[in-house]
Write an enzyme that holds these catalytic residues in place. Structure first.
Site, PDB file in Angstrom:
ATOM      1  N   THR A   1       0.850  -1.189   0.000  1.00 25.99           N
ATOM      2  CA  THR A   1       0.000   0.000   0.000  1.00 25.99           C
ATOM      3  C   THR A   1       0.888   1.242   0.000  1.00 25.99           C
ATOM      4  O   THR A   1       1.988   1.239   0.554  1.00 25.99           O
ATOM      5  CB  THR A   1      -0.939   0.027   1.219  1.00 25.99           C
ATOM      6  OG1 THR A   1      -0.166   0.059   2.422  1.00 25.99           O
ATOM      7  CG2 THR A   1      -1.842  -1.196   1.226  1.00 25.99           C
ATOM      8  N   GLY A   2       0.397   2.293  -0.635  1.00 27.47           N
ATOM      9  CA  GLY A   2       1.239   3.483  -0.776  1.00 27.47           C
ATOM     10  C   GLY A   2       2.459   3.192  -1.620  1.00 27.47           C
ATOM     11  O   GLY A   2       3.539   3.736  -1.388  1.00 27.47           O
ATOM     12  N   GLY A   3       2.279   2.337  -2.631  1.00 27.64           N
ATOM     13  CA  GLY A   3       3.410   1.923  -3.464  1.00 27.64           C
ATOM     14  C   GLY A   3       3.679   2.827  -4.641  1.00 27.64           C
ATOM     15  O   GLY A   3       4.514   2.503  -5.485  1.00 27.64           O
TER      16      GLY A   3
ATOM     17  N   SER B   1       4.885   5.964  -4.467  1.00 25.02           N
ATOM     18  CA  SER B   1       5.935   6.962  -4.240  1.00 25.02           C
ATOM     19  C   SER B   1       6.817   6.532  -3.078  1.00 25.02           C
ATOM     20  O   SER B   1       6.492   5.588  -2.341  1.00 25.02           O
ATOM     21  CB  SER B   1       5.330   8.343  -3.938  1.00 25.02           C
ATOM     22  OG  SER B   1       4.661   8.330  -2.689  1.00 25.02           O
ATOM     23  N   GLY B   2       7.934   7.229  -2.916  1.00 27.40           N
ATOM     24  CA  GLY B   2       8.784   7.078  -1.746  1.00 27.40           C
ATOM     25  C   GLY B   2       9.230   5.666  -1.427  1.00 27.40           C
ATOM     26  O   GLY B   2       9.648   4.904  -2.306  1.00 27.40           O
ATOM     27  N   ILE B   3       9.125   5.304  -0.157  1.00 32.43           N
ATOM     28  CA  ILE B   3       9.583   4.001   0.320  1.00 32.43           C
ATOM     29  C   ILE B   3       8.801   2.877  -0.347  1.00 32.43           C
ATOM     30  O   ILE B   3       9.364   1.845  -0.719  1.00 32.43           O
ATOM     31  CB  ILE B   3       9.463   3.926   1.853  1.00 32.43           C
ATOM     32  CG1 ILE B   3      10.474   4.882   2.512  1.00 32.43           C
ATOM     33  CG2 ILE B   3       9.682   2.500   2.352  1.00 32.43           C
ATOM     34  CD1 ILE B   3      10.262   5.080   4.000  1.00 32.43           C
ATOM     35  N   GLY B   4       7.501   3.060  -0.517  1.00 32.09           N
ATOM     36  CA  GLY B   4       6.686   2.023  -1.136  1.00 32.09           C
ATOM     37  C   GLY B   4       7.112   1.723  -2.559  1.00 32.09           C
ATOM     38  O   GLY B   4       7.213   0.555  -2.955  1.00 32.09           O
TER      39      GLY B   4
ATOM     40  N   TYR C   1       0.435  12.090  14.172  1.00 34.95           N
ATOM     41  CA  TYR C   1       1.347  11.172  13.486  1.00 34.95           C
ATOM     42  C   TYR C   1       2.088  10.300  14.490  1.00 34.95           C
ATOM     43  O   TYR C   1       2.198   9.080  14.310  1.00 34.95           O
ATOM     44  CB  TYR C   1       2.333  11.961  12.629  1.00 34.95           C
ATOM     45  CG  TYR C   1       3.218  11.096  11.775  1.00 34.95           C
ATOM     46  CD1 TYR C   1       2.697  10.410  10.681  1.00 34.95           C
ATOM     47  CD2 TYR C   1       4.575  10.953  12.052  1.00 34.95           C
ATOM     48  CE1 TYR C   1       3.504   9.606   9.890  1.00 34.95           C
ATOM     49  CE2 TYR C   1       5.395  10.154  11.267  1.00 34.95           C
ATOM     50  CZ  TYR C   1       4.851   9.487  10.184  1.00 34.95           C
ATOM     51  OH  TYR C   1       5.651   8.688   9.409  1.00 34.95           O
TER      52      TYR C   1
END
Length: 255
Positions: free
Chosen positions: A12-14, A16-19, A150
Site C-alpha cells: 500500500t502506498g506503493g 511513491s517514496g519508500i513504497g 502522526y
C-alpha cells in the site's frame, strides 16, 4: 535466484517514496507486486516504469471494502498473496491548540485504521510462511512538536503489531515492523531545491551518521523481512535511522 522468486506481494502506498522503492526491489528479486494508492496518475507512472510485474490499483487503505477489492484483484491476476507491506500513511502537522479535528482524525484513519483494514482484507489469502510488514516511524518516540496525531498513529502501529503476532503466529504468518527515520522521499521536498537542501542538512546534523536515509535503504530491510532469510524473525521492530533513535547524543550537533 532472487530472494522473492515466485512470491506475490501487496504494497500500500506503493506509488511513491519508500513504497515505490520497495516495489522496485521486490520485482528485481523475482516477485510479482501489486501497489495501491489514491492517485491514479502516479500509479500509472509507477506502473509504466516498473513494467508487467507490477499491478497498479487505485484504492483507499482506510476503507475496508476498497482494500478487499484490491486484494481480490491481486489474487485474481497473480494467483496468490505471500507478502503484505502496509506502508500507506500521511504526516500532517497537528499543533496543539491550532488543529482542526478533521485533520487529526484523517491521520489516524489512514495510518492506523488503514493498516488494520489492509491486513484484515489480506488475511483470507495468507498461508503459512506469509509475511506481513508494518511501517512505523521514529516519530512515535522522539516527541517532535506539532506531530501529535502522526506520533500517536505510529505508536499504535507498534502496539497493533504485537497483537497481530499473537493472532497470526498459530497460522505460521510472520508480522514485523520497519521503523524508518528521516528518509529522502518527496514528503520532504520544499518549494525550492535550495530550501530542501537546507532542511536535509539540518536533519543530517541530528543523525549520528550525519545524513538522511534513502528509500532504497528502507526497502532493503523490508526485503529481508519479506524473504525466507527472516523465517524465524517474528514481532521484531527494525529501526533504520542512522542511529538517531539509539544514540541521539552521537549526532554531529552534539559533538
Amino acid at each position: 535466484m532472487g530472494k522473492l522468486d515466485g512470491k506475490v506481494a501487496l504494497i500500500t502506498g506503493g506509488n511513491s517514496g519508500i513504497g515505490m522503492s520497495t516495489a522496485k526491489l521486490f520485482i528485481a528479486e523475482g516477485a510479482k507486486v501489486a501497489i495501491t494508492g489514491r492517485n491514479q496518475t502516479s500509479l500509472n507512472a509507477v506502473s509504466e516504469k516498473l513494467g508487467s510485474s507490477v499491478l497498479a490499483i487505485q484504492a483507499d487503505a482506510a476503507e475496508l471494502e476498497s482494500m478487499e477489492k484490491a486484494v481480490s484483484k491481486t489474487v485474481a491476476v497473480f494467483g496468490k498473496l505471500d507478502v503484505v507491506f502496509a506502508n500507506a500513511g500521511i504526516s500532517s502537522p497537528t499543533p496543539l491548540g491550532g488543529t482542526d479535528l478533521s485533520f487529526f482524525e484523517e491521520v489516524l484513519k489512514i495510518n492506523v485504521t488503514g493498516v488494520f483494514c489492509t491486513v484484515q482484507a489480506a488475511l483470507p489469502y495468507l498461508k503459512e510462511g506469509a509475511s506481513v510488514i508494518l511501517s512505523g516511524s521514529t516519530r512515535a518516540t522522539d516527541g517532535a512538536p506539532q506531530r501529535s496525531a502522526y506520533a500517536a498513529s505510529k505508536g499504535a502501529i507498534s502496539s497493533m503489531a504485537r497483537v497481530f503476532v499473537s493472532e497470526l503466529s498459530p497460522r505460521g504468518i510472520r508480522v514485523n515492523t520497519v521503523v524508518p527515520g528521516a528518509t529522502r522521499t518527496p514528503i520532504w521536498n520544499k518549494s525550492t531545491p535550495e530550501e530542501t537542501m537546507k532542511l536535509e542538512a539540518a536533519r543530517a546534523n541530528t543523525i549520528p551518521l550525519n545524513r538522511m536515509g534513502y528509500p532504497e535503504e528502507i526497502a532493503n530491510v523490508v526485503l529481508f523481512l519479506a524473504s525466507d532469510d527472516a523465517s524465524f524473525v517474528q514481532g521484531a521492530e527494525i529501526t533504520v535511522d542512522g542511529g538517531a533513535r539509539s544514540a541521539p547524543l552521537g549526532a554531529p550537533i552534539y559533538l
